[in-house]
Structure formats: C-alpha cells, structure tokens
Design a protein around this motif. Structure first.
Motif, mmCIF file in Angstrom:
data_model
loop_
_atom_site.group_PDB
_atom_site.id
_atom_site.type_symbol
_atom_site.label_atom_id
_atom_site.label_comp_id
_atom_site.label_asym_id
_atom_site.label_seq_id
_atom_site.Cartn_x
_atom_site.Cartn_y
_atom_site.Cartn_z
ATOM 1 N N PHE A 32 40.927 37.746 30.906
ATOM 2 C CA PHE A 32 40.799 38.844 31.870
ATOM 3 C C PHE A 32 40.847 38.360 33.317
ATOM 4 C CE2 PHE A 32 38.394 39.847 28.014
ATOM 5 C CZ PHE A 32 39.077 40.970 27.584
ATOM 6 N N ALA A 33 41.027 37.068 33.520
ATOM 7 C CA ALA A 33 40.852 36.490 34.848
ATOM 8 C C ALA A 33 41.915 36.904 35.855
ATOM 9 C CB ALA A 33 40.802 34.968 34.742
ATOM 10 N N ILE A 34 43.184 36.934 35.462
ATOM 11 C CA ILE A 34 44.252 37.143 36.442
ATOM 12 C C ILE A 34 44.159 38.507 37.140
ATOM 13 C CG2 ILE A 34 46.748 37.349 36.735
ATOM 14 C CD1 ILE A 34 47.073 35.125 34.689
ATOM 15 N N PRO A 35 44.014 39.620 36.409
ATOM 16 C CA PRO A 35 43.845 40.902 37.119
ATOM 17 C C PRO A 35 42.566 40.946 37.950
ATOM 18 C CG PRO A 35 44.552 41.273 34.866
ATOM 19 C CD PRO A 35 44.177 39.824 34.963
ATOM 20 N N LEU A 36 41.513 40.284 37.476
ATOM 21 C CA LEU A 36 40.278 40.242 38.255
ATOM 22 C C LEU A 36 40.483 39.461 39.553
ATOM 23 C CD1 LEU A 36 37.478 39.720 35.578
ATOM 24 C CD2 LEU A 36 37.726 41.677 37.103
ATOM 25 N N GLU A 37 41.295 38.423 39.497
ATOM 26 C CA GLU A 37 41.606 37.675 40.715
ATOM 27 C C GLU A 37 42.285 38.576 41.740
ATOM 28 O OE1 GLU A 37 43.942 34.446 39.319
ATOM 29 O OE2 GLU A 37 42.241 33.313 38.524
ATOM 30 N N ALA A 38 43.160 39.460 41.262
ATOM 31 C CA ALA A 38 43.809 40.419 42.163
ATOM 32 C C ALA A 38 42.783 41.360 42.769
ATOM 33 C CB ALA A 38 44.872 41.205 41.409
ATOM 34 N N ALA A 39 41.803 41.786 41.964
ATOM 35 C CA ALA A 39 40.750 42.673 42.459
ATOM 36 C C ALA A 39 39.869 41.961 43.478
ATOM 37 C CB ALA A 39 39.905 43.186 41.291
ATOM 38 N N VAL A 40 39.590 40.677 43.229
ATOM 39 C CA VAL A 40 38.781 39.894 44.168
ATOM 40 C C VAL A 40 39.490 39.781 45.519
ATOM 41 C CG1 VAL A 40 37.912 37.571 44.667
ATOM 42 C CG2 VAL A 40 37.564 38.578 42.401
ATOM 43 N N GLU A 41 40.795 39.515 45.476
ATOM 44 C CA GLU A 41 41.575 39.401 46.718
ATOM 45 C C GLU A 41 41.611 40.729 47.462
ATOM 46 O OE1 GLU A 41 46.052 38.039 48.223
ATOM 47 O OE2 GLU A 41 45.442 37.741 46.131
ATOM 48 N N GLU A 42 41.808 41.812 46.711
ATOM 49 C CA GLU A 42 41.846 43.141 47.327
ATOM 50 C C GLU A 42 40.493 43.495 47.920
ATOM 51 O OE1 GLU A 42 43.947 46.570 48.473
ATOM 52 O OE2 GLU A 42 44.603 44.633 47.683
ATOM 53 N N ALA A 43 39.410 43.124 47.235
ATOM 54 C CA ALA A 43 38.061 43.382 47.744
ATOM 55 C C ALA A 43 37.841 42.640 49.061
ATOM 56 C CB ALA A 43 37.024 42.964 46.705
ATOM 57 N N GLY A 44 38.325 41.402 49.118
ATOM 58 C CA GLY A 44 38.186 40.621 50.346
ATOM 59 C C GLY A 44 38.849 41.294 51.529
ATOM 60 N N LYS A 45 40.002 41.924 51.289
ATOM 61 C CA LYS A 45 40.706 42.634 52.357
ATOM 62 C C LYS A 45 39.896 43.836 52.844
ATOM 63 C CE LYS A 45 45.305 41.362 50.655
ATOM 64 N NZ LYS A 45 46.563 41.879 50.049
ATOM 65 N N GLN A 46 39.031 44.338 51.963
ATOM 66 C CA GLN A 46 38.208 45.495 52.322
ATOM 67 C C GLN A 46 36.796 45.094 52.763
ATOM 68 O OE1 GLN A 46 38.366 48.785 49.519
ATOM 69 N NE2 GLN A 46 40.439 48.222 48.849
ATOM 70 N N GLY A 47 36.605 43.805 52.994
ATOM 71 C CA GLY A 47 35.329 43.330 53.520
ATOM 72 C C GLY A 47 34.265 43.046 52.486
ATOM 73 N N LEU A 48 34.624 43.044 51.201
ATOM 74 C CA LEU A 48 33.655 42.771 50.142
ATOM 75 C C LEU A 48 33.884 41.364 49.597
ATOM 76 C CD1 LEU A 48 31.439 43.669 48.130
ATOM 77 C CD2 LEU A 48 33.279 44.566 46.668
ATOM 78 N N LYS A 49 32.874 40.533 49.691
ATOM 79 C CA LYS A 49 32.965 39.173 49.164
ATOM 80 C C LYS A 49 32.678 39.174 47.666
ATOM 81 C CE LYS A 49 31.265 37.163 53.508
ATOM 82 N NZ LYS A 49 30.167 36.352 54.125
#
Length: 262
Positions: A32-49
């Motif tokens: 499940f890691a690869i799509p979650l990595e995309a979510a982590v990157e997108e969250a970072g763009k929205q100010g969420l670490k």
C-alpha cells in the motif's frame, strides 16, 4: 494561584500546538506504500506534515500503533483487525475505509478449474482470516463446499465437500506468490504479485471482487485519536485527491475498488 493557572494554561497551549505541528505518522506495508507516498506528498503541499513508516510484516503495525509509536496504520481489513485485537488484548478501531483489493486464484499450469486433476495442490494463506478468504474463494469456484454461514471464519474443518480431493497447503499470505511455480492453484494478492514481478496479476482464473465488503482495507487508530484534525485532513486527501487516485490506478490497475464509494 492565578499565576500558576496561567502557567499551566500556557503549557497546555504549547503542548497542543506542538502536537498539531508534529508529523502524522502513518504505518503501512509495501503493498500500500506507493499510493500513500503520493498522499503524503500531496499533504505536504497543503501544509500537513506526514511521515510514512513501512513495516515488513502484519504484526508490527498494530504493535507500534498500540504503543503510540505511530498515529494510524493502513494495511488491514475488519476481520484481521478483530482477530488482532482479540489476540493482543488491544482496542484499536477503524477510522475510515480505504480500498479493497481483489484476491484471485492463479495457476501456472491450468487455464480453468475443470482442468485441475484430482489431488491437485492448492496454496492458501496460513493466518486464520486470510485462510478463510481463500476457502470462500475456492467455494465460489465450485471446488469446495463449506458449512453454511461460516463466512471469513471458515477453516478446513468447515469443508463439507471436496470432490477433486484438493490438497490444501497453507503459506504465509505475503509469500503465496512464491508458491505459484510449485502448487497447482494459488490464492494470490495482486499487490504482492505486482511487487514480485513474477507473473501477470490480472491472470487469475477467478477474482472475489466486492463479494465480501468486510475486506475493505481500513485506516486504523487508537480510540483516543478519533478527533485528530491531522488524521481527518490526511484521509480526505487520500480519498479525494485526483493525484492519489491516479497513483492508486497506476499501482493497482483495475484490481481494486474504492471502499468509501461503496
């Protein structure tokens, strides 16, 4: 006294601010890691670490979550969680649904179930929950008959008919892909097959699909984290970001469904 109260209040505000500013730690496994990595990157763009923590087995993510080392994990469905809580005496709970991965029956030697010889070897998962899913899939294929109503709790003792006299071999679920060359029929997980790059994950003779919605993968938390605003924001990104959906499609092809849309 007023000074003491003010000091405590400032300390509480500081702790709250620190908690809100701390990265959300999400535990998962390779599937499940690869799509979650995309979510982590997108969250970072929205100010969420967000920090992704990848585990190599299906026990450590719950142990780590219960100990408070991570804030949420994403790798298990409700039957697995229920069994894990009972075994460990924990009280982890589902927070939100993720995807459901199709599970299939694969064969290197045969193209249909009719071709399977008497006494064929069939590899299924060895843990109580995923073994039950494998048995249900074999029943759907018409290869076995199970006692009525056993559902995902099915065991080999619940088999009431086995006309081809199939020989069941139980293997750790993440290792089933390695049984493909040896067994006549294998219960397979497309995500792990794709990671192994050994054969086509879409080549199953039969998939289970959404026959059993209880197998939707869940975001799981400790009960005291249900009001964490970081968690709510991250789940919203995972479920609704076009970037994440594209990553899910790329990682899983057509062999998954979005559990939150069902």
């Amino acid at each position: 006294m007023n000074k003491l109260i003010a000091t405590l209040a400032l300390g509480l505000l500081s702790l709250t601010a620190h908690a809100a500013d701390a990265p959300l730690k999400v535990g998962t496994t390779a599937a499940f890691a690869i799509p979650l990595e995309a979510a982590v990157e997108e969250a970072g763009k929205q100010g969420l670490k967000v920090e992704l923590v990848e585990f190599t087995d299906w026990i450590a993510p719950n142990v780590s979550l219960a100990a408070g080392d991570i804030d949420v994990n994403y790798f298990q469905h409700i039957p697995f969680l229920t069994n894990a809580n009972a075994a460990a005496g924990t009280h982890l709970e589902s927070y939100a649904p993720g995807i459901i991965n199709n599970v299939g029956l694969y064969s290197r030697k045969y193209k249909s179930f009719d071709e399977l010889p008497s006494g064929a070897t069939v590899a299924i998962a060895n843990d109580p929950i995923n073994a039950g899913r494998g048995l249900q899939l074999l029943a759907k294929a018409g290869l076995l008959t199970l006692k009525p109503g056993v559902g995902y709790k099915a065991t080999e003792e619940d088999i009431t008919a086995n006309p081809k006299k199939l020989k069941l071999i139980q293997v750790e679920a993440v290792q089933l892909v390695r049984a493909y060359d040896d067994a006549d029929l294998v219960q397979g997980y497309p995500a792990y097959i794709r990671l192994a790059k050994t054969f086509d994950p879409s080549s199953a003779i039969l998939f289970d699909g959404l026959d059993h919605p209880e197998y939707v993968i869940q975001f799981v938390i400790r009960p005291d984290h249900k009001n964490d605003p970081r968690l709510a924001k991250f789940i919203d990104i995972y479920q609704h970001s076009p970037v994440v959906r594209a990553a899910l499609d790329k990682a899983n092809g057509k062999l998954y469904q979005a559990g939150w849309e069902k």
